[in-house]
Design a protein around this motif. Sequence first.
Motif, PDB file in Angstrom:
ATOM      1  N   ASN A  72      10.548   6.259  74.500  1.00  0.00           N
ATOM      2  CA  ASN A  72      10.048   7.044  73.374  1.00  0.00           C
ATOM      3  C   ASN A  72      11.196   7.824  72.734  1.00  0.00           C
ATOM      4  O   ASN A  72      12.328   7.806  73.215  1.00  0.00           O
ATOM      5  CB  ASN A  72       8.894   7.980  73.775  1.00  0.00           C
ATOM      6  N   ASP A  73      10.898   8.519  71.651  1.00  0.00           N
ATOM      7  CA  ASP A  73      11.942   9.234  70.908  1.00  0.00           C
ATOM      8  C   ASP A  73      12.590  10.344  71.723  1.00  0.00           C
ATOM      9  O   ASP A  73      13.779  10.637  71.551  1.00  0.00           O
ATOM     10  CB  ASP A  73      11.360   9.838  69.620  1.00  0.00           C
ATOM     11  N   TYR A  74      11.817  10.987  72.598  1.00  0.00           N
ATOM     12  CA  TYR A  74      12.363  12.091  73.387  1.00  0.00           C
ATOM     13  C   TYR A  74      13.401  11.571  74.393  1.00  0.00           C
ATOM     14  O   TYR A  74      14.474  12.155  74.557  1.00  0.00           O
ATOM     15  CB  TYR A  74      11.232  12.826  74.109  1.00  0.00           C
ATOM     16  N   VAL A  75      13.076  10.464  75.046  1.00  0.00           N
ATOM     17  CA  VAL A  75      14.020   9.825  75.954  1.00  0.00           C
ATOM     18  C   VAL A  75      15.245   9.363  75.169  1.00  0.00           C
ATOM     19  O   VAL A  75      16.401   9.525  75.616  1.00  0.00           O
ATOM     20  CB  VAL A  75      13.360   8.632  76.675  1.00  0.00           C
ATOM     21  N   THR A  76      15.010   8.808  73.983  1.00  0.00           N
ATOM     22  CA  THR A  76      16.108   8.316  73.154  1.00  0.00           C
ATOM     23  C   THR A  76      17.059   9.434  72.753  1.00  0.00           C
ATOM     24  O   THR A  76      18.293   9.276  72.822  1.00  0.00           O
ATOM     25  CB  THR A  76      15.548   7.636  71.888  1.00  0.00           C
ATOM     26  N   LEU A  77      16.523  10.573  72.334  1.00  0.00           N
ATOM     27  CA  LEU A  77      17.376  11.692  71.928  1.00  0.00           C
ATOM     28  C   LEU A  77      18.200  12.212  73.101  1.00  0.00           C
ATOM     29  O   LEU A  77      19.366  12.590  72.933  1.00  0.00           O
ATOM     30  CB  LEU A  77      16.525  12.811  71.330  1.00  0.00           C
ATOM     31  N   ASP A  78      17.604  12.226  74.296  1.00  0.00           N
ATOM     32  CA  ASP A  78      18.365  12.619  75.495  1.00  0.00           C
ATOM     33  C   ASP A  78      19.502  11.631  75.742  1.00  0.00           C
ATOM     34  O   ASP A  78      20.631  12.025  76.067  1.00  0.00           O
ATOM     35  CB  ASP A  78      17.449  12.664  76.727  1.00  0.00           C
ATOM     36  N   ALA A  79      19.189  10.336  75.587  1.00  0.00           N
ATOM     37  CA  ALA A  79      20.206   9.301  75.825  1.00  0.00           C
ATOM     38  C   ALA A  79      21.321   9.371  74.778  1.00  0.00           C
ATOM     39  O   ALA A  79      22.512   9.219  75.105  1.00  0.00           O
ATOM     40  CB  ALA A  79      19.558   7.915  75.820  1.00  0.00           C
ATOM     41  N   ILE A  80      20.956   9.599  73.518  1.00  0.00           N
ATOM     42  CA  ILE A  80      21.954   9.697  72.453  1.00  0.00           C
ATOM     43  C   ILE A  80      22.870  10.897  72.688  1.00  0.00           C
ATOM     44  O   ILE A  80      24.100  10.803  72.551  1.00  0.00           O
ATOM     45  CB  ILE A  80      21.264   9.800  71.078  1.00  0.00           C
ATOM     46  N   HIS A  81      22.286  12.022  73.058  1.00  0.00           N
ATOM     47  CA  HIS A  81      23.079  13.230  73.336  1.00  0.00           C
ATOM     48  C   HIS A  81      24.077  12.969  74.465  1.00  0.00           C
ATOM     49  O   HIS A  81      25.258  13.356  74.374  1.00  0.00           O
ATOM     50  CB  HIS A  81      22.145  14.383  73.697  1.00  0.00           C
TER      51      HIS A  81
END
Length: 337
Positions: A251-260
Amino acid sequence: MEKKLPTIKEIARRLNISASTVSRALHDHPSIGLRTKMAVKKLAAELNYEPNQTAIFFKQRKTFTIGLVLPNLREEFFSAAINGIEDVAMDHNYIVLIGQSHDDLAREQKLIESMKNHRVDGIIASISSSTTHIGHFEQMKNYEIPVVFFDRVPDAKDIHSVSCNLYDSSVEAVEWLIKNGHKRIAFLQGPPTLNMKNERLDGYMEAHKKHKLAVDESLIVSTDLSVEGTQKAFDSLMLLKKRPTAILSFNDYVTLDAIHYARQKKLTINKDICFVSYANVPVTQYVEYPPLASVEQFPYDQGVSATELLFRLIDKKTARQEAPYENIVLKSELIIR
């Protein structure tokens, strides 16, 4: 001394009529004359009389409350779903009791028990990431409390549910990455303990099959949805001899953590590694490096559909009618940024 609230008996005593006559007058019963109705309502207003809701609930066998159990209110996805749920509830003159499981099974069980004790008329739930069984939800049948699952729907029979079709959109997401030149596409899935249908993974596998690409099992990793869990999963992908060039993320929340985390590792987003995600939460449009695409799951519509279904079940329960199990599936949509 504490001032006592006025009662029907007090109105009856002052007007020298029976309590049952007062009750019927307040409810505009046709058997009560206009003069008596006016006198009762005038005195009730002067005394600031309010109906005893507990007695009304007992008589109608309803509390006009529904329970809502969600993983976490900080997620914008669930906030949007709450808006839909409360809009429908208000239209039915119901209030919503909200509890957060924080992705903890024991907490989820305690919330369901508490809502049962508060005699809610029905429950809407999105299961936690650690929910491995749904016995606590199934027990609600013994108390005639209908349950509707939405979004995170358990992989079980004989349940009522509302969800989005993530299989087709997952196929579309992977095909879009393939058309954009990606051959090594990783899949960052949720925890294996999450007892729900894995349409994301099924769609990921099908897209590879359609394009005759072999699936490298080392590219399929899991996160427990925590920041640390996502970092660990991402590290395992970056340690591969042949790294992925794109990641389909839970999901987007996991994605934002991964991008960071990827940026901390000095990786260039959308060059060294690309991301496609799920949920399409509005907050991603304000970040510097959002996922290239995200699957819109329409949380407000899911909330509306789940609540409408729950009220149908409550109405059938009141009418003592059997309700066949309903599994409503909404169409999702891949949003390309």
